[in-house]
Design a protein around this motif. Structure first.
Motif, PDB file in Angstrom:
ATOM      1  N   VAL A  40       0.851  -1.185   0.000  1.00 23.44           N
ATOM      2  CA  VAL A  40       0.000   0.000   0.000  1.00 23.44           C
ATOM      3  C   VAL A  40       0.888   1.237   0.000  1.00 23.44           C
ATOM      4  O   VAL A  40       1.779   1.373   0.835  1.00 23.44           O
ATOM      5  CB  VAL A  40      -0.929   0.032   1.239  1.00 23.44           C
ATOM      6  N   GLN A  41       0.626   2.121  -0.927  1.00 21.65           N
ATOM      7  CA  GLN A  41       1.322   3.402  -0.953  1.00 21.65           C
ATOM      8  C   GLN A  41       0.317   4.506  -0.698  1.00 21.65           C
ATOM      9  O   GLN A  41      -0.798   4.476  -1.228  1.00 21.65           O
ATOM     10  CB  GLN A  41       2.011   3.613  -2.297  1.00 21.65           C
ATOM     11  N   LEU A  42       0.708   5.464   0.117  1.00 22.21           N
ATOM     12  CA  LEU A  42      -0.192   6.542   0.516  1.00 22.21           C
ATOM     13  C   LEU A  42       0.413   7.872   0.127  1.00 22.21           C
ATOM     14  O   LEU A  42       1.603   8.111   0.344  1.00 22.21           O
ATOM     15  CB  LEU A  42      -0.431   6.499   2.022  1.00 22.21           C
ATOM     16  N   GLN A  43      -0.417   8.746  -0.416  1.00 22.70           N
ATOM     17  CA  GLN A  43       0.015  10.078  -0.834  1.00 22.70           C
ATOM     18  C   GLN A  43      -0.862  11.107  -0.151  1.00 22.70           C
ATOM     19  O   GLN A  43      -2.049  11.206  -0.447  1.00 22.70           O
ATOM     20  CB  GLN A  43      -0.084  10.216  -2.346  1.00 22.70           C
ATOM     21  N   ALA A  44      -0.259  11.862   0.754  1.00 23.73           N
ATOM     22  CA  ALA A  44      -0.996  12.891   1.488  1.00 23.73           C
ATOM     23  C   ALA A  44      -0.851  14.237   0.798  1.00 23.73           C
ATOM     24  O   ALA A  44       0.185  14.535   0.199  1.00 23.73           O
ATOM     25  CB  ALA A  44      -0.484  12.980   2.919  1.00 23.73           C
ATOM     26  N   SER A  45      -1.886  15.038   0.918  1.00 25.13           N
ATOM     27  CA  SER A  45      -1.860  16.382   0.344  1.00 25.13           C
ATOM     28  C   SER A  45      -2.841  17.270   1.089  1.00 25.13           C
ATOM     29  O   SER A  45      -3.645  16.785   1.899  1.00 25.13           O
ATOM     30  CB  SER A  45      -2.231  16.331  -1.146  1.00 25.13           C
ATOM     31  N   GLY A  46      -2.772  18.558   0.811  1.00 23.93           N
ATOM     32  CA  GLY A  46      -3.749  19.485   1.355  1.00 23.93           C
ATOM     33  C   GLY A  46      -3.254  20.397   2.449  1.00 23.93           C
ATOM     34  O   GLY A  46      -3.987  21.282   2.900  1.00 23.93           O
ATOM     35  N   GLY A  47      -2.016  20.208   2.886  1.00 23.74           N
ATOM     36  CA  GLY A  47      -1.491  21.086   3.920  1.00 23.74           C
ATOM     37  C   GLY A  47      -1.233  22.479   3.389  1.00 23.74           C
ATOM     38  O   GLY A  47      -1.324  22.740   2.189  1.00 23.74           O
ATOM     39  N   GLY A  48      -0.918  23.381   4.311  1.00 23.52           N
ATOM     40  CA  GLY A  48      -0.626  24.732   3.898  1.00 23.52           C
ATOM     41  C   GLY A  48      -0.608  25.680   5.072  1.00 23.52           C
ATOM     42  O   GLY A  48      -0.612  25.263   6.237  1.00 23.52           O
ATOM     43  N   LEU A  49      -0.599  26.955   4.745  1.00 24.40           N
ATOM     44  CA  LEU A  49      -0.587  28.021   5.741  1.00 24.40           C
ATOM     45  C   LEU A  49      -1.987  28.615   5.829  1.00 24.40           C
ATOM     46  O   LEU A  49      -2.584  28.970   4.811  1.00 24.40           O
ATOM     47  CB  LEU A  49       0.419  29.099   5.336  1.00 24.40           C
ATOM     48  N   VAL A  50      -2.488  28.707   7.049  1.00 21.90           N
ATOM     49  CA  VAL A  50      -3.836  29.235   7.249  1.00 21.90           C
ATOM     50  C   VAL A  50      -3.844  30.068   8.522  1.00 21.90           C
ATOM     51  O   VAL A  50      -3.047  29.825   9.439  1.00 21.90           O
ATOM     52  CB  VAL A  50      -4.858  28.080   7.318  1.00 21.90           C
ATOM     53  N   GLN A  51      -4.744  31.019   8.577  1.00 26.00           N
ATOM     54  CA  GLN A  51      -4.860  31.848   9.779  1.00 26.00           C
ATOM     55  C   GLN A  51      -5.718  31.165  10.832  1.00 26.00           C
ATOM     56  O   GLN A  51      -6.518  30.262  10.521  1.00 26.00           O
ATOM     57  CB  GLN A  51      -5.452  33.207   9.423  1.00 26.00           C
ATOM     58  N   VAL A  52      -5.555  31.609  12.052  1.00 27.08           N
ATOM     59  CA  VAL A  52      -6.373  31.070  13.146  1.00 27.08           C
ATOM     60  C   VAL A  52      -7.851  31.191  12.784  1.00 27.08           C
ATOM     61  O   VAL A  52      -8.301  32.213  12.286  1.00 27.08           O
ATOM     62  CB  VAL A  52      -6.084  31.835  14.450  1.00 27.08           C
ATOM     63  N   GLY A  53      -8.562  30.107  13.048  1.00 29.74           N
ATOM     64  CA  GLY A  53      -9.981  30.078  12.735  1.00 29.74           C
ATOM     65  C   GLY A  53     -10.307  29.575  11.340  1.00 29.74           C
ATOM     66  O   GLY A  53     -11.478  29.342  11.019  1.00 29.74           O
ATOM     67  N   GLY A  54      -9.284  29.399  10.544  1.00 29.75           N
ATOM     68  CA  GLY A  54      -9.488  28.943   9.177  1.00 29.75           C
ATOM     69  C   GLY A  54      -9.674  27.444   9.078  1.00 29.75           C
ATOM     70  O   GLY A  54      -9.710  26.733  10.094  1.00 29.75           O
ATOM     71  N   SER A  55      -9.764  26.967   7.845  1.00 27.92           N
ATOM     72  CA  SER A  55     -10.012  25.548   7.577  1.00 27.92           C
ATOM     73  C   SER A  55      -9.056  25.017   6.523  1.00 27.92           C
ATOM     74  O   SER A  55      -8.586  25.763   5.659  1.00 27.92           O
ATOM     75  CB  SER A  55     -11.449  25.343   7.089  1.00 27.92           C
ATOM     76  N   LEU A  56      -8.800  23.731   6.628  1.00 25.66           N
ATOM     77  CA  LEU A  56      -8.058  23.009   5.613  1.00 25.66           C
ATOM     78  C   LEU A  56      -8.660  21.624   5.501  1.00 25.66           C
ATOM     79  O   LEU A  56      -9.201  21.090   6.480  1.00 25.66           O
ATOM     80  CB  LEU A  56      -6.569  22.865   5.986  1.00 25.66           C
ATOM     81  N   ARG A  57      -8.513  21.022   4.342  1.00 27.97           N
ATOM     82  CA  ARG A  57      -8.900  19.630   4.172  1.00 27.97           C
ATOM     83  C   ARG A  57      -7.701  18.841   3.666  1.00 27.97           C
ATOM     84  O   ARG A  57      -7.186  19.124   2.577  1.00 27.97           O
ATOM     85  CB  ARG A  57     -10.075  19.459   3.212  1.00 27.97           C
ATOM     86  N   LEU A  58      -7.287  17.883   4.450  1.00 30.01           N
ATOM     87  CA  LEU A  58      -6.208  16.993   4.047  1.00 30.01           C
ATOM     88  C   LEU A  58      -6.792  15.778   3.345  1.00 30.01           C
ATOM     89  O   LEU A  58      -7.877  15.297   3.704  1.00 30.01           O
ATOM     90  CB  LEU A  58      -5.393  16.545   5.256  1.00 30.01           C
ATOM     91  N   SER A  59      -6.052  15.291   2.363  1.00 32.52           N
ATOM     92  CA  SER A  59      -6.443  14.082   1.645  1.00 32.52           C
ATOM     93  C   SER A  59      -5.296  13.087   1.688  1.00 32.52           C
ATOM     94  O   SER A  59      -4.123  13.473   1.710  1.00 32.52           O
ATOM     95  CB  SER A  59      -6.771  14.399   0.182  1.00 32.52           C
ATOM     96  N   CYS A  60      -5.651  11.835   1.684  1.00 30.87           N
ATOM     97  CA  CYS A  60      -4.648  10.772   1.650  1.00 30.87           C
ATOM     98  C   CYS A  60      -5.154   9.716   0.678  1.00 30.87           C
ATOM     99  O   CYS A  60      -6.135   9.022   0.964  1.00 30.87           O
ATOM    100  CB  CYS A  60      -4.440  10.184   3.034  1.00 30.87           C
ATOM    101  N   ALA A  61      -4.510   9.640  -0.459  1.00 30.49           N
ATOM    102  CA  ALA A  61      -4.919   8.703  -1.502  1.00 30.49           C
ATOM    103  C   ALA A  61      -4.056   7.445  -1.433  1.00 30.49           C
ATOM    104  O   ALA A  61      -2.823   7.532  -1.378  1.00 30.49           O
ATOM    105  CB  ALA A  61      -4.775   9.352  -2.867  1.00 30.49           C
ATOM    106  N   GLY A  62      -4.708   6.317  -1.455  1.00 26.80           N
ATOM    107  CA  GLY A  62      -3.997   5.049  -1.363  1.00 26.80           C
ATOM    108  C   GLY A  62      -4.012   4.271  -2.662  1.00 26.80           C
ATOM    109  O   GLY A  62      -4.961   4.372  -3.446  1.00 26.80           O
ATOM    110  N   SER A  63      -2.964   3.527  -2.874  1.00 27.32           N
ATOM    111  CA  SER A  63      -2.901   2.644  -4.039  1.00 27.32           C
ATOM    112  C   SER A  63      -3.214   1.227  -3.597  1.00 27.32           C
ATOM    113  O   SER A  63      -3.268   0.928  -2.412  1.00 27.32           O
ATOM    114  CB  SER A  63      -1.508   2.696  -4.649  1.00 27.32           C
ATOM    115  N   GLY A  64      -3.388   0.361  -4.550  1.00 25.54           N
ATOM    116  CA  GLY A  64      -3.633  -1.021  -4.209  1.00 25.54           C
ATOM    117  C   GLY A  64      -5.100  -1.345  -4.047  1.00 25.54           C
ATOM    118  O   GLY A  64      -5.954  -0.473  -4.010  1.00 25.54           O
ATOM    119  N   SER A  65      -5.349  -2.616  -3.918  1.00 23.26           N
ATOM    120  CA  SER A  65      -6.725  -3.084  -3.804  1.00 23.26           C
ATOM    121  C   SER A  65      -7.104  -3.252  -2.338  1.00 23.26           C
ATOM    122  O   SER A  65      -6.274  -3.127  -1.451  1.00 23.26           O
ATOM    123  CB  SER A  65      -6.884  -4.418  -4.533  1.00 23.26           C
TER     124      SER A  65
END
Length: 113
Positions: free
Chosen positions: A1-26
């Motif tokens: 299984v290989q996992l690829q995370a994304s979605g990080g960044g710089l945000v101000q207090v009170g803000g929002s982010l959505r992280l994603s982690c996509a996996g390979s394999g069955s």
């Protein structure tokens, strides 16, 4: 299984982010998926996890602010982070667990005050 995370960044207090982690394999759906984070100078801590059956667990510090979900058709797990605080700053790592634990690379989250 290989996992690829994304979605990080710089945000101000009170803000929002959505992280994603996509996996390979069955058979992605059988894995317990989750996120850990590591803040500078601190130990890695479990943020949230979701089992194959959809049961979720959260760290007390993120309850009510973060939501973990999964889309098995897309082999992806998400971490929706709202009302972000400076204490949420760190590197976030996704993992998949079933007999073994597989890790993705970290994605950095910085919350500025």
């Amino acid at each position: 299984v290989q996992l690829q995370a994304s979605g990080g960044g710089l945000v101000q207090v009170g803000g929002s982010l959505r992280l994603s982690c996509a996996g390979s394999g069955s058979m992605f759906s059988i894995y317990t998926m989750g996120w850990y984070r590591q803040a500078p100078g601190k130990q890695r801590e479990l943020v949230a996890q979701i089992t194959s059956g959809g049961t979720t667990t959260y760290a007390d510090s993120v309850k009510g602010r973060f939501t973990i979900s999964r889309d098995n058709a897309k082999n992806t797990v998400y971490l929706q982070m709202n009302s972000l605080e400076p204490e949420d700053t760190g590197d976030y790592f996704c993992y998949a667990s079933y007999q073994y634990v597989y890790w993705g690379q970290g994605t950095q989250v910085t919350v500025s005050s």
